[in-house]
Design a protein around this motif. Sequence first.
Motif, PDB file in Angstrom:
ATOM      1  N   LEU A  56      -3.986 -42.820 -90.765  1.00  0.00           N
ATOM      2  CA  LEU A  56      -4.159 -41.605 -90.065  1.00  0.00           C
ATOM      3  C   LEU A  56      -4.894 -40.645 -90.927  1.00  0.00           C
ATOM      4  CD1 LEU A  56      -0.840 -40.831 -88.039  1.00  0.00           C
ATOM      5  CD2 LEU A  56      -2.916 -42.071 -87.431  1.00  0.00           C
ATOM      6  N   SER A  57      -5.661 -39.706 -90.518  1.00  0.00           N
ATOM      7  CA  SER A  57      -6.233 -38.805 -91.435  1.00  0.00           C
ATOM      8  C   SER A  57      -5.359 -37.970 -92.210  1.00  0.00           C
ATOM      9  CB  SER A  57      -7.326 -37.775 -90.424  1.00  0.00           C
ATOM     10  OG  SER A  57      -7.752 -37.032 -91.234  1.00  0.00           O
ATOM     11  N   THR A  92       1.655 -38.511 -80.889  1.00  0.00           N
ATOM     12  CA  THR A  92       0.822 -38.609 -79.765  1.00  0.00           C
ATOM     13  C   THR A  92      -0.545 -38.230 -79.901  1.00  0.00           C
ATOM     14  OG1 THR A  92       2.930 -38.617 -78.420  1.00  0.00           O
ATOM     15  CG2 THR A  92       0.910 -38.865 -77.184  1.00  0.00           C
ATOM     16  N   PRO A  93      -1.499 -39.062 -79.846  1.00  0.00           N
ATOM     17  CA  PRO A  93      -2.982 -38.574 -80.071  1.00  0.00           C
ATOM     18  C   PRO A  93      -3.280 -37.518 -78.671  1.00  0.00           C
ATOM     19  CG  PRO A  93      -2.965 -40.847 -79.456  1.00  0.00           C
ATOM     20  CD  PRO A  93      -1.463 -40.367 -79.425  1.00  0.00           C
ATOM     21  N   ASP A  94      -4.132 -36.383 -79.289  1.00  0.00           N
ATOM     22  CA  ASP A  94      -4.419 -35.547 -78.074  1.00  0.00           C
ATOM     23  C   ASP A  94      -5.962 -35.009 -78.740  1.00  0.00           C
ATOM     24  OD1 ASP A  94      -4.256 -33.699 -76.034  1.00  0.00           O
ATOM     25  OD2 ASP A  94      -3.680 -32.078 -77.304  1.00  0.00           O
ATOM     26  N   GLY A  95      -6.675 -35.563 -78.347  1.00  0.00           N
ATOM     27  CA  GLY A  95      -8.110 -35.630 -78.649  1.00  0.00           C
ATOM     28  C   GLY A  95      -8.230 -35.728 -80.141  1.00  0.00           C
ATOM     29  N   ASP A  97      -6.548 -34.108 -82.444  1.00  0.00           N
ATOM     30  CA  ASP A  97      -5.116 -33.394 -82.833  1.00  0.00           C
ATOM     31  C   ASP A  97      -3.989 -34.478 -82.651  1.00  0.00           C
ATOM     32  OD1 ASP A  97      -5.943 -31.163 -84.088  1.00  0.00           O
ATOM     33  OD2 ASP A  97      -5.747 -30.270 -82.367  1.00  0.00           O
ATOM     34  N   TRP A  98      -2.781 -34.321 -83.052  1.00  0.00           N
ATOM     35  CA  TRP A  98      -1.649 -35.008 -82.839  1.00  0.00           C
ATOM     36  C   TRP A  98      -0.558 -34.251 -82.289  1.00  0.00           C
ATOM     37  CZ3 TRP A  98      -1.288 -40.267 -83.131  1.00  0.00           C
ATOM     38  CH2 TRP A  98      -2.601 -40.942 -83.695  1.00  0.00           C
ATOM     39  N   LEU A  99       0.063 -34.641 -81.075  1.00  0.00           N
ATOM     40  CA  LEU A  99       1.273 -33.894 -80.594  1.00  0.00           C
ATOM     41  C   LEU A  99       2.500 -34.609 -81.446  1.00  0.00           C
ATOM     42  CD1 LEU A  99       0.375 -33.573 -76.876  1.00  0.00           C
ATOM     43  CD2 LEU A  99      -0.092 -32.044 -78.650  1.00  0.00           C
ATOM     44  N   THR A 100       3.312 -33.657 -82.034  1.00  0.00           N
ATOM     45  CA  THR A 100       4.789 -34.174 -82.412  1.00  0.00           C
ATOM     46  C   THR A 100       5.779 -33.966 -81.537  1.00  0.00           C
ATOM     47  OG1 THR A 100       5.037 -32.080 -83.582  1.00  0.00           O
ATOM     48  CG2 THR A 100       3.834 -33.701 -84.814  1.00  0.00           C
ATOM     49  N   GLN A 101       6.398 -35.077 -81.342  1.00  0.00           N
ATOM     50  CA  GLN A 101       7.511 -35.135 -80.406  1.00  0.00           C
ATOM     51  C   GLN A 101       8.737 -35.582 -81.029  1.00  0.00           C
ATOM     52  OE1 GLN A 101       4.944 -36.952 -77.406  1.00  0.00           O
ATOM     53  NE2 GLN A 101       5.652 -34.965 -76.103  1.00  0.00           N
ATOM     54  N   PRO A 102       9.731 -34.824 -81.535  1.00  0.00           N
ATOM     55  CA  PRO A 102      11.053 -35.454 -81.960  1.00  0.00           C
ATOM     56  C   PRO A 102      12.013 -36.003 -80.998  1.00  0.00           C
ATOM     57  CG  PRO A 102      10.794 -33.023 -82.708  1.00  0.00           C
ATOM     58  CD  PRO A 102       9.796 -33.460 -81.563  1.00  0.00           C
ATOM     59  N   ASN A 103      11.842 -35.730 -79.776  1.00  0.00           N
ATOM     60  CA  ASN A 103      12.619 -36.218 -78.832  1.00  0.00           C
ATOM     61  C   ASN A 103      11.796 -37.155 -78.010  1.00  0.00           C
ATOM     62  OD1 ASN A 103      14.246 -36.689 -76.421  1.00  0.00           O
ATOM     63  ND2 ASN A 103      14.388 -34.738 -76.146  1.00  0.00           N
ATOM     64  N   PHE A 104      12.106 -38.532 -78.093  1.00  0.00           N
ATOM     65  CA  PHE A 104      11.558 -39.530 -77.420  1.00  0.00           C
ATOM     66  C   PHE A 104      11.569 -39.734 -75.933  1.00  0.00           C
ATOM     67  CE2 PHE A 104      11.515 -41.256 -81.694  1.00  0.00           C
ATOM     68  CZ  PHE A 104      10.192 -41.849 -82.041  1.00  0.00           C
ATOM     69  N   ASP A 105      12.513 -38.734 -75.196  1.00  0.00           N
ATOM     70  CA  ASP A 105      12.435 -38.832 -74.068  1.00  0.00           C
ATOM     71  C   ASP A 105      11.410 -37.907 -73.296  1.00  0.00           C
ATOM     72  OD1 ASP A 105      14.916 -40.029 -74.018  1.00  0.00           O
ATOM     73  OD2 ASP A 105      15.998 -38.217 -74.082  1.00  0.00           O
ATOM     74  N   VAL A 107       8.069 -38.286 -74.389  1.00  0.00           N
ATOM     75  CA  VAL A 107       7.023 -39.228 -74.456  1.00  0.00           C
ATOM     76  C   VAL A 107       6.851 -39.998 -73.342  1.00  0.00           C
ATOM     77  CG1 VAL A 107       5.883 -40.895 -75.928  1.00  0.00           C
ATOM     78  CG2 VAL A 107       7.628 -39.516 -77.252  1.00  0.00           C
ATOM     79  N   HIS A 108       5.601 -39.724 -72.729  1.00  0.00           N
ATOM     80  CA  HIS A 108       5.292 -40.469 -71.446  1.00  0.00           C
ATOM     81  C   HIS A 108       5.144 -41.953 -71.661  1.00  0.00           C
ATOM     82  CE1 HIS A 108       2.792 -41.508 -68.032  1.00  0.00           C
ATOM     83  NE2 HIS A 108       3.121 -40.339 -67.501  1.00  0.00           N
ATOM     84  N   PRO A 109       5.707 -42.640 -71.154  1.00  0.00           N
ATOM     85  CA  PRO A 109       5.688 -44.202 -71.125  1.00  0.00           C
ATOM     86  C   PRO A 109       4.430 -44.886 -71.175  1.00  0.00           C
ATOM     87  CG  PRO A 109       6.722 -43.702 -69.152  1.00  0.00           C
ATOM     88  CD  PRO A 109       6.369 -42.368 -69.496  1.00  0.00           C
ATOM     89  N   GLU A 110       3.121 -44.140 -70.717  1.00  0.00           N
ATOM     90  CA  GLU A 110       2.049 -45.031 -70.455  1.00  0.00           C
ATOM     91  C   GLU A 110       0.955 -44.329 -71.664  1.00  0.00           C
ATOM     92  OE1 GLU A 110       0.476 -44.525 -66.551  1.00  0.00           O
ATOM     93  OE2 GLU A 110       2.232 -45.242 -65.714  1.00  0.00           O
ATOM     94  N   ARG A 111       1.740 -43.547 -72.484  1.00  0.00           N
ATOM     95  CA  ARG A 111       0.866 -42.929 -73.698  1.00  0.00           C
ATOM     96  C   ARG A 111       1.196 -43.701 -74.845  1.00  0.00           C
ATOM     97  NH1 ARG A 111      -0.391 -36.592 -74.079  1.00  0.00           N
ATOM     98  NH2 ARG A 111      -2.014 -37.674 -75.285  1.00  0.00           N
ATOM     99  N   GLN A 112       0.168 -43.857 -75.626  1.00  0.00           N
ATOM    100  CA  GLN A 112       0.318 -44.208 -76.796  1.00  0.00           C
ATOM    101  C   GLN A 112       0.654 -43.457 -77.815  1.00  0.00           C
ATOM    102  OE1 GLN A 112      -3.732 -45.852 -78.278  1.00  0.00           O
ATOM    103  NE2 GLN A 112      -3.394 -47.511 -76.997  1.00  0.00           N
ATOM    104  N   TYR A 113       1.572 -43.845 -78.901  1.00  0.00           N
ATOM    105  CA  TYR A 113       2.148 -43.058 -79.819  1.00  0.00           C
ATOM    106  C   TYR A 113       2.667 -43.709 -81.023  1.00  0.00           C
ATOM    107  CZ  TYR A 113       6.773 -44.622 -77.969  1.00  0.00           C
ATOM    108  OH  TYR A 113       7.903 -45.449 -77.860  1.00  0.00           O
ATOM    109  N   VAL A 114       2.647 -43.165 -82.343  1.00  0.00           N
ATOM    110  CA  VAL A 114       3.038 -43.587 -83.483  1.00  0.00           C
ATOM    111  C   VAL A 114       4.313 -42.841 -83.663  1.00  0.00           C
ATOM    112  CG1 VAL A 114       2.363 -43.958 -86.129  1.00  0.00           C
ATOM    113  CG2 VAL A 114       0.676 -44.050 -84.140  1.00  0.00           C
TER     114      VAL A 114
END
Length: 157
Positions: A56-57, A92-95, A97-105, A107-114
């Motif tokens: 990642l950048s 989660t990539p957002d254009g 930028d990256w969205l940070t989500q400490p709660n995995f609940d 995270v949308h199941p169809e979105r890619q995330y690291v």
Amino acid sequence: MNRRSEIAGVEVTTIQRWQHRGAMKVGQLGSGKVRSYSLSDAIHLAIIAGLAKMGLSITGSGETLSTGLHMYACMHLREHGHLDNFAPVALTPDGDDWLTQPNFDTVHPERQYVVMRMRGIVREVFQRINLQRSQSAKAMEKARPHRRAFCHLSRYF
């Protein structure tokens, strides 16, 4: 800088390159024109290293991301004083930028995330600090064997 490099697990030249590129602010000058760095700085460097290892950048939006993750780590340590329940963070990539989500609940199941394993990153920094401290203590004992003997004798008086 060598000590901070060892604690963060990052080469000195890499730290200097990251500072030059703007991935992290340069530490303030202390006495004798030596830069002073804190545990917080070492944690921030370890987070930047984690981002870089994932490809990642680390500049631009990556610098903003590393700063946000760093603040999250510091806030957790300040509030809890330990690493228990220190959850990983989904990125989660957002254009650009990256969205940070400490709660995995959330995270949308169809979105890619690291996943950033924050507890592991901070724990490694603490382990390196403890290793350095124990190595310093052993070096001091070798340099001053008479001190150890004095400590043993002082128990009897």
